[in-house]
Design an enzyme around this catalytic site. Structure first.
Site, mmCIF file in Angstrom:
data_model
loop_
_atom_site.group_PDB
_atom_site.id
_atom_site.type_symbol
_atom_site.label_atom_id
_atom_site.label_comp_id
_atom_site.label_asym_id
_atom_site.label_seq_id
_atom_site.Cartn_x
_atom_site.Cartn_y
_atom_site.Cartn_z
ATOM 1 C CD GLU A 101 -11.618 7.622 -8.732
ATOM 2 O OE1 GLU A 101 -11.653 8.143 -9.966
ATOM 3 O OE2 GLU A 101 -10.629 7.016 -8.431
ATOM 4 C CG HIS A 102 -14.656 4.209 -8.817
ATOM 5 N ND1 HIS A 102 -13.233 4.719 -8.881
ATOM 6 C CD2 HIS A 102 -15.079 4.987 -9.757
ATOM 7 C CE1 HIS A 102 -13.057 5.221 -10.041
ATOM 8 N NE2 HIS A 102 -14.089 5.321 -10.757
#
Length: 179
Positions: A101-102
């Site tokens: 996601e990040h």
């Protein structure tokens, strides 16, 4: 009603770092996402075993005084990982398989990773580009991002998610033989 194609899962972060990274900052960034929930994955991908060991030591130190240590500690214990890659190409390949996601990049050659990486929800390039800026809406990046390796085939929420493209085909008799 509007449908979207992914469910938001636990927050997740991967940090891709080499020996030039500050281990305390890397540790803080990993814990900063791990505190989102006890099942929030936090991964370090590094080309430096020494950095990996220093980050683990720093995480242990920071957890002692961290107010969210119960949650972040459980997430790190159960879903944390450190992967040592043989070189930057392998590190990039590992990050692309992970599709986090990040994804933070803290290396001596950030531009290589900016040009090479393809699978992430949002990319944070350089030690000053922390995920916290995105979490608080200060960096302009979307906060609804793909989790659970879905960044390998989809992106963050955008206006395009609320549009439904329609396609059609119409072939004529003359074209059929050629087709």
């Amino acid at each position: 009603r509007v449908g979207i194609d992914l469910l938001a899962g636990p927050s997740e972060v991967a940090v891709l770092a080499d020996e030039s990274a500050n281990p305390d900052w890397v540790a803080a960034d990993l814990l900063g996402q791990a505190e989102h929930g006890p099942n929030s994955p936090a991964a370090l991908i590094t080309t430096s075993e020494a950095l990996g060991r220093k980050v683990i030591e720093s995480i242990d130190r920071q957890l002692v005084t961290l107010s969210t240590r119960e949650i972040a500690g459980a997430a790190w214990r159960d879903y944390g990982s450190v992967v040592v890659a043989r070189d930057k190409a392998q590190a990039a390949a590992i990050a692309d398989v992970l599709g986090p996601e990040h994804l933070e990049v803290q290396t001596g050659d950030d531009d290589f990773f900016l040009e090479t990486l393809r699978n992430y929800g949002s990319l944070f390039v350089g030690p000053w580009s922390t995920v916290a800026y995105s979490d608080k809406g200060m960096a302009g990046t979307n906060h609804v991002l793909p989790t659970g390796k879905t960044a390998r085939y989809t992106a963050g929420l955008s206006v395009a998610r609320f549009l439904k493209p329609l396609t059609y085909q119409r072939a004529g008799r003359e074209a059929t033989a050629a087709l």
